[in-house]
Write an enzyme that holds these catalytic residues in place. Structure first.
Site, PDB file in Angstrom:
ATOM      1  N   ASP A   1      33.454  73.440 -49.701  1.00  0.00           N
ATOM      2  CA  ASP A   1      34.719  73.262 -50.417  1.00  0.00           C
ATOM      3  C   ASP A   1      34.914  71.802 -50.804  1.00  0.00           C
ATOM      4  OD1 ASP A   1      36.992  75.726 -48.959  1.00  0.00           O
ATOM      5  OD2 ASP A   1      35.192  75.911 -50.161  1.00  0.00           O
TER       6      ASP A   1
ATOM      7  N   TYR B   1      32.869  70.984 -53.822  1.00  0.00           N
ATOM      8  CA  TYR B   1      33.496  71.621 -54.985  1.00  0.00           C
ATOM      9  C   TYR B   1      34.725  70.838 -55.427  1.00  0.00           C
ATOM     10  CZ  TYR B   1      36.017  75.073 -57.784  1.00  0.00           C
ATOM     11  OH  TYR B   1      36.696  75.704 -58.787  1.00  0.00           O
TER      12      TYR B   1
ATOM     13  N   LYS C   1      45.724  75.435 -42.926  1.00  0.00           N
ATOM     14  CA  LYS C   1      45.171  76.148 -44.079  1.00  0.00           C
ATOM     15  C   LYS C   1      44.002  76.995 -43.565  1.00  0.00           C
ATOM     16  CE  LYS C   1      43.537  75.484 -48.810  1.00  0.00           C
ATOM     17  NZ  LYS C   1      42.311  76.299 -48.697  1.00  0.00           N
TER      18      LYS C   1
ATOM     19  N   ARG D   1      42.996  88.048 -54.402  1.00  0.00           N
ATOM     20  CA  ARG D   1      43.573  87.110 -55.355  1.00  0.00           C
ATOM     21  C   ARG D   1      42.987  87.249 -56.759  1.00  0.00           C
ATOM     22  NH1 ARG D   1      42.449  80.767 -55.233  1.00  0.00           N
ATOM     23  NH2 ARG D   1      43.658  80.151 -57.036  1.00  0.00           N
TER      24      ARG D   1
ATOM     25  N   CYS E   1       1.906  84.515 -41.220  1.00  0.00           N
ATOM     26  CA  CYS E   1       0.805  85.472 -41.357  1.00  0.00           C
ATOM     27  C   CYS E   1      -0.344  84.975 -42.226  1.00  0.00           C
ATOM     28  CB  CYS E   1       1.330  86.796 -41.915  1.00  0.00           C
ATOM     29  SG  CYS E   1       1.823  86.717 -43.651  1.00  0.00           S
TER      30      CYS E   1
ATOM     31  N   CYS F   1       6.909  84.835 -48.814  1.00  0.00           N
ATOM     32  CA  CYS F   1       5.660  85.396 -48.314  1.00  0.00           C
ATOM     33  C   CYS F   1       5.423  86.739 -48.990  1.00  0.00           C
ATOM     34  CB  CYS F   1       5.740  85.568 -46.798  1.00  0.00           C
ATOM     35  SG  CYS F   1       4.392  86.552 -46.113  1.00  0.00           S
TER      36      CYS F   1
ATOM     37  N   CYS G   1       3.426  90.625 -42.471  1.00  0.00           N
ATOM     38  CA  CYS G   1       4.092  89.441 -41.931  1.00  0.00           C
ATOM     39  C   CYS G   1       5.040  89.830 -40.794  1.00  0.00           C
ATOM     40  CB  CYS G   1       4.862  88.718 -43.028  1.00  0.00           C
ATOM     41  SG  CYS G   1       5.623  87.185 -42.460  1.00  0.00           S
TER      42      CYS G   1
END
Length: 666
Positions: free
Chosen positions: A34, A37, A114, A135, A406, A421, A426
């Site tokens: 956040d 951002y 918050k 929202r 592997c 892979c 594997c």
């Protein structure tokens, strides 16, 4: 920065923010914190204010969030769910205080945590919970009422028969998050990055039963609207909501001066790591509701509140080594081995480096001194290199081209950030591969679930999907909770699966990017596994709906010797390797486009799609004017409404089956 540089930077920021908006609000799969951002958004806003000629109505600075997905019915909010402006320093809080007091004079504030979760609106009519929605973009969200009803802290009936709308934050407690990820790891499922992602993903499940199994909680933080009652303050309104049965936001502190506000923010910050739930900041609100009315709102946020964001705690340490871990999907993830350091109350000795591009972009080397924080408050992450502390002894890291588990080829497809892979054997991903191979839409081995697969692997009875066909009764009868009848039934189911069609085998192999529809197209064209394994990259590109990445993925898969050996052992065990004749099936759906919505009783979506494709039709994911039929099952999504608006023909499962039998002509 001149005007042209500013224009380019604004375009770049918009593109980045729109991308991260989509990841966060629509997919619930954020890639950055956040805080990162917020820094991008802040830079964009500052540049647009400095160069207003470049501000446009579609800029992310002018909107609230992302568009809702199609899975749920859209719901227009009773009261718009706007966002909050952010503050990062005490001076910015004081500036907010100055703006408020210029408009309404002296005020009382409240400071509250918050909560880091998923914001929802709850609507009550005559005291009954009627609608709950996410929202979305702030104006239109998703109707997730059945899922929210599974959260025990949401009252289904209030004490009084009132009409009201409240807003709250759904979250998953830290302990519940840890337990959920532990259970998912045991089942071989992908892990949630943080409690917020877990909460959002749980609320947005199409099946409410899945939501009910998740330990979700909610705090109500605002009374949006109420009929027939008036309150003077926010705190008074919350007290009323508490009396009605709501679980309201805790740790609220009333403040009469901005100095008290700043102190309350600091105190909350000091205790945030010890709380049983995640918070990513503090919210400062005007307490008096009449003054809120005067202050009003902008197109995107409220003028009477602001969110203070706590910066992620960062510590300096040294990278001792870089190791590569192989995930259950075959993804190779570089991890930094660190000199231990305490961050947010716990010792950190490893940190994610995401992928090779991240390492290259930040120029991270073994021996570097770096800054580390906990992304989302959970995942340790290397943020940046302290380059001024380099000695010259640091070593560059090179991503391996062979799987460290592997030894199979580790391939990075064009456009992908990760190396994967390609090995069927594997050990890091074999459980997930076998679970997929046995699933209903692949080889459909009834009775072979994750618990049995886990036992077979731990006892060394299987190492790859081919080993399933060499199991004996004496092997199965030794497993826990496996009686005589269960063992014989499982052997019968394994034997029965040998006759599955070629496309289901191809899909069951779990080739990256090759889903059931692509497998059908490939099997229909090449007719046999031998032909598929011999085909070249260019041959696959000639097929409809097979793009360059898919073509490269399947060619790479069959170029790996261990994968070819597994297929050979499947063939030796008697597993069908040919496209089965569809007998008298005609092309009754030739040229017709179908879309499916809701749950069908007798088919999975892949099974229904296979029946349509076998008969010449095409299945798409979204409704358009070109759609011929929408097949509707139980609990259909918004596709039904769109089909009605466009005049698309709508049929139910019974009508679809009648078409398959020839009783109804398409």
């Amino acid at each position: 920065m001149d005007r042209e540089e500013a224009r380019k930077r604004i375009e770049e920021l918009r593109e980045k923010i729109n991308y991260h908006n989509y990841r966060y609000y629509v997919l619930d799969q954020p890639e950055i914190s956040d805080y990162e951002y917020d820094m991008l958004m802040r830079e964009l806003i500052e540049l647009e204010e400095k160069y207003p000629e470049f501000k446009t109505p579609d800029s992310p600075s002018q909107r609230v969030g992302g568009e809702p997905l199609d899975e749920f019915e859209p719901f227009t909010h009773i009261v718009p769910m706007l966002s909050l402006a952010n503050a990062f320093t005490a001076e910015e809080i004081k500036e907010f205080d100055r703006r408020v007091k210029e408009a309404v004079g002296e005020v009382e504030y409240v400071v509250e945590p918050k909560i880091d979760g998923l914001s929802v609106e709850l609507v009550y009519e005559n005291g009954m919970f009627t609608v709950g929605s996410t929202r979305g973009d702030g104006i239109v969200g998703e109707n997730v009422t059945p899922n929210l009803k599974t959260i025990k802290s949401i009252p289904l009936r209030l004490k009084d028969s009132v009409n009201l709308v409240v807003r709250g934050e759904v979250f998953m407690p830290k302990a519940s998050f840890a337990k959920l990820n532990e259970e998912r790891a045991e089942r071989g499922e992908s892990l949630f990055a943080n409690p917020r992602n877990a909460a959002a993903g749980s609320v947005r499940q199409l099946d409410p039963k899945v939501t009910a199994k998740r330990d979700l909680d909610i705090f109500i933080f605002n009374l949006q609207r109420i009929e027939g009652r008036d309150f003077k303050t926010h705190v008074e309104a919350l007290e009323f909501l508490k009396e009605q049965g709501f679980k309201v936001i805790p740790l609220i502190k009333k403040c009469t001066t901005i100095e008290e506000v700043i102190k309350a923010i600091e105190e909350l910050g000091e205790m945030k790591d010890s709380l049983p739930y995640d918070i990513d900041g503090a919210v400062i609100k005007v307490n008096e509701l009449d003054k809120r009315e005067i202050l009003g709102q902008t197109a995107k946020d409220y003028r009477w509140a602001i969110a203070f964001k706590y910066p992620a705690e960062m510590k300096k340490t040294k990278i001792v080594d870089i190791v590569v871990q192989v995930g259950r999907t075959g993804a190779l993830t570089p991890t930094a081995v660190l000199e231990p350091v305490v961050i947010s109350g716990s010792v950190v000795s490893r940190a994610t480096l995401h992928n090779e591009d991240y390492i290259k972009e930040k120029d991270i080397r073994i021996g570097d001194t770096v800054l580390v924080h906990k992304a989302g408050g959970i995942i340790p992450e290397v943020v940046e290199v302290v380059k001024e502390e380099r000695t010259g002894d640091e070593k560059a890291f090179v991503m391996p081209d062979k799987c460290p588990e592997c030894g199979a080829l580790a391939v990075r497809l064009p456009g992908e950030a990760v190396r994967r892979c390609t090995g069927l054997n594997c050990p890091a991903q074999i459980a997930r591969r076998i679970i997929h191979f046995a699933s209903k839409d692949a080889m459909d081995i009834e009775g072979l679930g994750p618990a049995i697969i886990s036992q077979l692997l731990s006892k060394g009875l299987i190492q790859n999907v081919a080993d399933l066909y060499y199991l004996k009764y004496r092997d199965l009868i030794t497993l826990e909770r496996m009686g005589d009848k269960s063992a014989r039934n499982l052997l019968e189911a394994i034997e029965k699966s040998k006759k599955r069609d070629l496309d289901r085998l191809l899909f069951g192999l779990g080739i990256n990017l090759i889903g059931s529809k692509a497998a059908q197209v490939i099997a229909e064209h090449f007719k046999s596994m031998d032909n598929i394994m011999k085909a070249k990259y260019e041959d696959f590109l000639e097929l409809p709906d097979i793009g360059p990445k898919m073509a490269r993925s399947i060619v790479t898969f069959f170029s790996e010797e261990q994968n070819r050996r597994v297929v050979e052992r499947l063939k030796e065990a008697g597993v069908n390797m040919e496209k089965l004749s569809t007998g008298k099936v005609s092309n009754i759906f030739e040229g017709k486009i179908f879309v499916l919505t809701g749950a069908l009783k007798n088919y999975t979506r892949d099974e229904a799609a296979r029946l349509i494709v076998e008969r010449g039709g095409k299945v798409t994911n979204s409704v358009s004017k070109k759609t011929d039929y929408l097949i509707v099952g139980a609990d259909p999504g918004s596709k039904l409404k769109k089909a009605q608006e466009l005049g698309v023909k709508i049929i139910n499962e019974e009508q679809f089956e009648a078409m398959l039998k020839g009783d109804i002509q398409p």
